[in-house]
Design an enzyme around this catalytic site. Structure first.
Site, mmCIF file in Angstrom:
data_model
loop_
_atom_site.group_PDB
_atom_site.id
_atom_site.type_symbol
_atom_site.label_atom_id
_atom_site.label_comp_id
_atom_site.label_asym_id
_atom_site.label_seq_id
_atom_site.Cartn_x
_atom_site.Cartn_y
_atom_site.Cartn_z
ATOM 1 N N GLY A 189 0.754 -1.235 0.000
ATOM 2 C CA GLY A 189 0.000 0.000 0.000
ATOM 3 C C GLY A 189 0.785 1.285 0.000
ATOM 4 O O GLY A 189 0.210 2.362 0.143
ATOM 5 N N GLY A 190 2.103 1.233 -0.180
ATOM 6 C CA GLY A 190 2.897 2.458 -0.168
ATOM 7 C C GLY A 190 2.464 3.447 -1.228
ATOM 8 O O GLY A 190 2.237 4.627 -0.952
ATOM 9 N N CYS A 241 11.021 -2.871 -9.345
ATOM 10 C CA CYS A 241 12.191 -2.661 -8.483
ATOM 11 C C CYS A 241 13.304 -3.624 -8.901
ATOM 12 O O CYS A 241 14.003 -4.188 -8.070
ATOM 13 C CB CYS A 241 11.832 -2.840 -7.009
ATOM 14 S SG CYS A 241 11.159 -4.461 -6.578
#
Length: 450
Positions: free
Chosen positions: A113-114, A231
């Site tokens: 949820g960042g 990432c």
């Protein structure tokens, strides 16, 4: 670190003269950051009460680095939702999505949820955010972070993009795909990711990424913006993926993002020489303070109109909720009320019909009806301010009662009988019920301080 030879050989080919500098970055400590939640507090006000040593993250207006010896997850302000702990590189994708208040946003691979909480703050309570994760177990963390940050206009779902294609055709004007990937940028932060990388070939991830992107056009409106991020450093999951998408979707093009503060161009030599991918962004750990990321910003330009459903007729809450508001709050609660399985929600305006999709949360959960009474939810508390409540118990951040409350313990304190909003330095933590000289604790068990 004990890194696989095949990975080292690949990075040598990728970085050439910069390889040694890149490898030296593994000797540095983990880069850690937090992002101020502007739904609760402005950056300026947070810096006045901030207990940590912070320095600015240059590509995120609300982001800060903190020192390795700091423990912000153990501070009461974290439990009040004043900030979210996030790796600094991961703050960039939601920044370049350019979310504005009132947008219709999809965060497709969202847990924990960042980026969702970053988007929610940018919406400022207006518009709609549908946030999804394909794994139901991961939606628990996603939901908690949405509620902790006081986001009221989010729909949390657990599904696949095919489901959204049926119910949200050409609905969203902003879409974020932080795609599942091989996670090479996580090796320094989490060495266990190396074993995962060895078990799963990058081709498996690139197939997943291609599949997601092959269907995303169906949910995007004509004039819309798409951000794709990973990432990992692998061009097979980054530039090559974007090149393939652009070749198959002529309505899209990459958007140039300023390359400053150590942000670097995408690598066209690993995407059949496609110069369009040079507009993509690479965050290398030897060029800036961050673990690493790849970000592509794409603009769609077509005549497709967003399909916004007609509003349903307004629903009124039951009398017991109105009685709760009258007895316990200084404010009125407005919005489109909806009762689902004895739970009362305020749903976002223009909420699409999500029939057939597993909906974990349908907006701002106000609470639950229990026979002839209403019991408020934790999400309700986190969406209020201390001024909204008639009864407030306010502790300073260094008061031992804060930890007692967060552990779910009963607190002895004198106050007026009734539902009480427990706060730290005037920022809500949750509900309690004053009974005589005892404050009965309603802090939810899954959230409690361990």
């Amino acid at each position: 670190m004990n890194l696989p030879k095949i990975y080292l050989d690949k990075m040598k080919e990728l970085l050439k003269d910069e390889y040694d500098e890149f490898m030296n970055s593994y000797n540095d400590g983990k880069i850690q950051g937090l992002r101020v939640n502007t739904l609760k507090i402005s950056v300026e006000e947070f810096l006045k009460i901030n207990p940590f040593k912070l320095t600015k993250v240059p590509w995120c207006e609300t982001g800060f680095y903190y020192e390795e010896n700091e423990r912000p997850a153990k501070h009461a302000y974290y439990h009040a939702g004043l900030y979210y702990i996030q790796e600094p590189s991961a703050m960039l994708p939601a920044e370049v999505l350019h979310v504005e208040s009132g947008d219709r946003v999809l965060d497709l691979c969202a847990a924990p949820g960042g980026k969702t909480t970053q988007i929610g703050a940018k919406l400022k309570g207006e518009g709609i955010l549908i946030t999804n994760d394909i794994k139901h177990s991961r939606t628990k963390a996603l939901l908690k972070n949405v509620e902790l940050c006081g986001i009221k206009n989010a729909i949390v779902i657990n599904g696949v993009i095919e489901d959204l294609n049926r119910s949200c055709r050409h609905f969203f004007n902003k879409v974020l795909i932080d795609a599942p990937c091989s996670g090479e940028g996580m090796f320094r932060k989490d060495p266990s990711m190396v074993k995962s990388w060895e078990r799963t070939p990058t081709s498996e991830y690139s197939n997943i990424q291609k599949d997601i992107l092959s269907q995303v056009d169906e949910v995007m409106s004509g004039d819309s913006r798409l951000v794709y991020s990973t990432c990992t450093f692998s061009p097979d999951e980054n530039e090559e993926i974007i090149h393939g998408f652009l070749e198959e979707n002529i309505d899209y093009d990459t958007v140039e993002i300023p390359k400053d503060n150590g942000l670097m161009d995408g690598l066209s030599e690993f995407a059949h020489g496609d110069k369009r991918v040079e507009k993509c962004i690479r965050l290398w750990p030897h060029k800036l303070k961050g673990e690493g990321h790849f970000v592509a910003v794409l603009k769609k330009d077509s005549d497709e109109l967003s399909k916004i459903k007609n509003k349903d007729k307004k629903h009124k809450p039951l009398e017991s909720f109105s009685k709760f508001v009258e007895d316990n709050l200084n404010c009125q609660i407005h919005g489109e009320f909806r009762e689902i399985n004895e739970n009362l929600y305020i749903v976002p305006d223009n909420m699409p019909n999500l029939a057939g999709i597993r909906v974990v949360r349908s907006g701002w959960l106000l609470g639950k009806y229990k026979k002839n009474r209403f019991e408020p939810s934790q999400a309700f508390a986190m969406g209020l301010t201390w001024k909204d409540a008639k009864r407030v118990v306010n502790f300073s951040s260094d008061d031992p009662n804060v930890i007692k409350y967060l552990k779910g313990e009963t607190i002895n304190v004198e106050s007026e009988k009734g539902w009480t909003l427990v706060c730290v330095d005037n920022y809500p933590l949750g509900w309690a019920k004053q009974m005589g000289n005892t404050l009965k604790n309603y802090y939810p068990a899954p959230w409690r301080w361990m």
